[in-house]
Design a protein around this motif. Structure first.
Motif, PDB file in Angstrom:
ATOM      1  N   ARG A  93      16.549   9.724   7.155  1.00  0.00           N
ATOM      2  CA  ARG A  93      15.994   9.161   5.921  1.00  0.00           C
ATOM      3  C   ARG A  93      15.434  10.262   5.027  1.00  0.00           C
ATOM      4  O   ARG A  93      15.438  10.154   3.815  1.00  0.00           O
ATOM      5  N   TRP A 149      21.465   2.986   1.758  1.00  0.00           N
ATOM      6  CA  TRP A 149      20.167   2.373   2.081  1.00  0.00           C
ATOM      7  C   TRP A 149      20.341   0.932   2.554  1.00  0.00           C
ATOM      8  O   TRP A 149      19.623   0.473   3.447  1.00  0.00           O
ATOM      9  N   MET A 153      18.809  -0.139   6.073  1.00  0.00           N
ATOM     10  CA  MET A 153      17.745  -1.126   6.171  1.00  0.00           C
ATOM     11  C   MET A 153      18.194  -2.403   6.886  1.00  0.00           C
ATOM     12  O   MET A 153      17.382  -3.101   7.479  1.00  0.00           O
ATOM     13  N   LEU A 177      15.638  -4.244  -1.524  1.00  0.00           N
ATOM     14  CA  LEU A 177      15.368  -2.815  -1.474  1.00  0.00           C
ATOM     15  C   LEU A 177      14.297  -2.445  -2.496  1.00  0.00           C
ATOM     16  O   LEU A 177      13.444  -1.622  -2.259  1.00  0.00           O
ATOM     17  N   ARG A 178      14.358  -3.104  -3.636  1.00  0.00           N
ATOM     18  CA  ARG A 178      13.445  -2.757  -4.715  1.00  0.00           C
ATOM     19  C   ARG A 178      11.996  -3.079  -4.377  1.00  0.00           C
ATOM     20  O   ARG A 178      11.094  -2.322  -4.699  1.00  0.00           O
ATOM     21  N   ASP A 183      11.478  -2.931   4.519  1.00  0.00           N
ATOM     22  CA  ASP A 183      10.980  -1.789   5.279  1.00  0.00           C
ATOM     23  C   ASP A 183      10.552  -2.245   6.668  1.00  0.00           C
ATOM     24  O   ASP A 183      10.465  -1.463   7.598  1.00  0.00           O
ATOM     25  N   ILE A 221       0.124 -10.390   6.876  1.00  0.00           N
ATOM     26  CA  ILE A 221       0.752  -9.163   7.345  1.00  0.00           C
ATOM     27  C   ILE A 221       1.788  -9.565   8.385  1.00  0.00           C
ATOM     28  O   ILE A 221       1.450  -9.929   9.506  1.00  0.00           O
ATOM     29  N   ASP A 223       3.824  -7.919  10.103  1.00  0.00           N
ATOM     30  CA  ASP A 223       3.859  -7.092  11.321  1.00  0.00           C
ATOM     31  C   ASP A 223       2.992  -7.683  12.427  1.00  0.00           C
ATOM     32  O   ASP A 223       3.195  -7.416  13.602  1.00  0.00           O
ATOM     33  N   ARG A 231       9.867   3.487  16.736  1.00  0.00           N
ATOM     34  CA  ARG A 231      11.088   4.261  16.470  1.00  0.00           C
ATOM     35  C   ARG A 231      11.228   5.417  17.447  1.00  0.00           C
ATOM     36  O   ARG A 231      10.246   6.042  17.823  1.00  0.00           O
TER      37      ARG A 231
ATOM     38  N   ASN B  91      11.492   4.342   2.443  1.00  0.00           N
ATOM     39  CA  ASN B  91      11.415   2.918   2.804  1.00  0.00           C
ATOM     40  C   ASN B  91      10.942   2.725   4.235  1.00  0.00           C
ATOM     41  O   ASN B  91      11.381   1.811   4.924  1.00  0.00           O
ATOM     42  N   GLY B 138      -1.821 -14.124  11.097  1.00  0.00           N
ATOM     43  CA  GLY B 138      -1.520 -12.879  10.387  1.00  0.00           C
ATOM     44  C   GLY B 138      -2.229 -12.707   9.056  1.00  0.00           C
ATOM     45  O   GLY B 138      -1.843 -11.834   8.270  1.00  0.00           O
TER      46      GLY B 138
END
Lengths: 289, 331
Positions: A93, A149, A153, A177-178, A183, A221, A223, A231, B91, B138
């Motif tokens: 990346r 990308w 992604m 993407l914008r 992500d 959130i 996540d 990763r 990203n 969350g």
């Protein structure tokens, strides 16, 4: 018509925006005539010699094949080229964030592809031009970086299948993407699944859904309840090292990406349900509540 | 002020970087000393001259929650604290969960891994306290109010705009694109990842003057030239930042995530005073894309650039030095 440059470089290089600008001529943008390539080669900064990834030929072959195979439906070339471009270039990346490599591909290696895929357009009464951002522009607009990308992604570890699905909806790859929504890997996979299930399919529906996810994301959130695997830097490094001996990417089946952990299935399933619920109440242009 | 449809804490999380360790290709670790991070600048600098090839960095974090987060009668359950690293250039989004130091403690700590291959320049680090509120999982009940910056290139933890400055003789440079500019002392290129100032060493004595540490009037001229260059740079970066904005479907501009965003946040308060930066950006974008008002804005843009370049001080210092020299001559 823009044709393959007379002089195609053998190696990829870095072409800065300032150096490339004089080559973004009116004739090129109107699709009348490209440049010979010789003068352009003089302003390119070379990349290291000993890296097999910077060979132009495999890339040039790919765009030639894409133009042949998809001449009847050029938009469909995105889903075919994105994974194959990604698996041919094998960038980190960090490397992909350097716009100069994309400038070089678009202007020196395959300006004919840019002109073929993004035809000159114009509003009423103006001369049709190719949007210059397709040659040099934001990563989500430039002809080749947007495909790279999208592949990066939307791939699920080594599996490019979701990339093909995502590319079938232009609004999905452009808008997600914008707003940096994808992500978060589980979010990207959940979006593809929403598309597959037919929950949201048209451009308007996808745009409405993305706006709704983004708005909800200001206070939730994702996540926290849709966790991702950490990763692993070595899988990607190994894949890049293997570029040395890798054959050309397969044309009829999908290539294989870096051997990274796929996204956790429970995370994707949970987010897919969550987004489907959000979409029920999302404002979508043209949809009556 | 934002409105939230659920109960939240009204004070932010305090996030601190406690340590930074590089993992090297041979598998060894190099703990960076405390000069690699700065609390006032909220910046971690991971660029170390000897180790350009590091694989990853482990950053030790400590977060302090505001009072009320862990109260027994708090209107939420399942409190967790997440540290999130994001990078607009690549990203990238990495999330780790921090651990509570002791039951009922306000202190949480943990480590986040930064992979070198995943970043080109700067990434942002934030912390969120999340919990289930009114049955919604969350929910963010508070977060850091200013992000930390993780800079994978810099050797020093400095905030603000970063520039790349290079020297070359324009007329004979291998960078052929510089040749048409051979008759000027410097040019600015804002198309790259960092704004670049190219200094033309063909102008005789110029690079000596810029590089020199001589005293007296030379020093003052040096300072004056730097402020002139800086004015050019700030003007150029502002124009390039507003000229390249992404636009939402409803027409409102989006703050860029790279240096362009930093430039805008820094300069907009002077360009459109009295407005919140988001509103200021909308106004400037309207002025640029509509038929009127862009020309009138130029004075303000120039003003914002001159202020940042320290031109007033440089001019005053040069004038004082000249006066002094004249006085010495006449004595």
């Amino acid at each position: 018509m823009i044709e393959r440059p007379h002089h195609v470089p053998e190696r990829l290089g870095l072409l800065s925006g300032a150096a490339a600008d004089p080559f973004l001529t009116e004739d090129l943008l109107r699709g009348v005539q490209g440049h010979g390539g010789v003068d352009l080669a003089k302003v390119v900064e070379p990349l290291p010699e000993d890296d097999a990834r910077w060979a132009v030929e495999p890339l040039r072959d790919l765009v030639d094949d894409a133009m042949f195979q998809f001449k009847e439906n050029r938009t469909d070339a995105d889903g075919w080229l994105a994974p194959r471009l990604h698996a041919t270039l094998r960038l980190t990346r960090r490397e992909a964030a350097d716009k100069r490599i994309w400038n070089h591909i678009a202007l020196a290696v395959a300006p004919d592809y840019v002109a073929w895929r993004h035809l000159p357009t114009a509003s009423e009464g103006k001369v049709p031009r190719i949007n210059p951002v397709r040659f040099m522009g934001a990563p989500d607009r430039q002809c080749f970086s947007r495909l790279w990308w999208a592949a990066e992604m939307f791939r699920n570890g080594a599996d490019y299948t979701p990339v093909v699905r995502a590319c079938s909806n232009q609004d999905l790859i452009h808008n997600s993407l914008r707003v940096s929504l994808v992500d978060h890997r589980p979010t990207a996979q959940a979006l593809v699944r929403i598309l597959e299930r037919g929950t949201a399919t048209t451009g308007r529906e996808i745009n409405g859904l993305i706006t709704a996810i983004n708005t909800a994301g200001a206070t939730v959130i994702y996540d926290a309840f849709a966790e991702d695997e950490p990763r692993d830097p070595w899988a990607l490094r190994q894949w890049i090292t293997d570029a040395e001996s890798a054959p050309p990417v397969p044309r009829h089946v999908l290539p294989t990406g870096p051997d990274e952990e796929p996204v956790r299935e429970d995370s994707v399933a949970k987010l897919t349900e969550y987004f489907a619920d959000l979409f029920e109440t999302a404002p979508v242009r043209g949809r009556t509540p | 002020m934002k409105f939230y449809p659920y109960k939240r804490l009204n004070r932010p999380i305090a996030l601190r970087v406690m340590s930074a360790t590089l993992k090297l290709p041979d598998g060894t670790f190099d703990p960076l000393d405390t000069s690699a991070y700065s609390v006032p600048q909220r910046t971690v600098a991971l660029g170390v001259a000897q180790h350009e090839d590091w694989i990853s960095a482990r950053i030790g974090l400590s977060a302090t929650l505001p009072p009320g987060a862990t109260d027994a009668d708090a209107p939420w359950s399942g409190l967790r604290v997440l540290a999130v690293l994001t990078d607009g250039d690549t990203n990238l989004r990495t999330t780790v969960e921090l651990r509570q130091d002791a039951p009922d403690s306000k202190e949480w700590s943990g480590q986040i891994e930064v992979l070198r291959d995943d970043h080109a320049g700067r990434a942002s680090l934030a912390a969120y306290a999340v919990a289930t509120v009114d049955g919604v999982e969350g929910r963010s009940i508070t977060e850091t109010d200013a992000d930390w910056t993780v800079d994978v290139v810099s050797e020093e933890p400095l905030g603000g705009l970063r520039l790349d400055v290079k020297q070359a003789g324009f007329s004979k440079s291998a960078r052929e694109w510089l040749r048409p500019y051979a008759d000027v002392p410097w040019v600015i290129d804002t198309s790259g990842r960092l704004p670049l100032v190219m200094i033309n060493t063909d102008v005789e004595g110029f690079s000596d003057l810029l590089g020199g540490n001589g005293g007296g009037i030379e020093n003052k001229i040096h300072e004056l030239l730097l402020s002139q260059m800086a004015t050019d740079v700030w003007t150029a970066v502002f124009h390039s930042a507003v000229g390249d904005l992404e636009v939402e479907p409803d027409g409102s501009p989006v703050f860029p995530t790279d240096w362009r965003g930093e430039v805008l946040r820094e300069m907009l308060p002077d360009v459109a005073p009295g407005l919140h930066v988001e509103e200021a950006l909308r106004r400037v974008h309207r002025r640029r894309t509509d038929d009127t008002g862009w020309v009138e804005l130029q004075t303000r843009i120039h003003y914002a650039a001159v202020r940042r370049a320290g031109a007033s001080k440089a001019v005053a210092n040069a004038l004082r030095a000249l006066q002094q020299m004249n006085r010495e001559d006449s004595e």
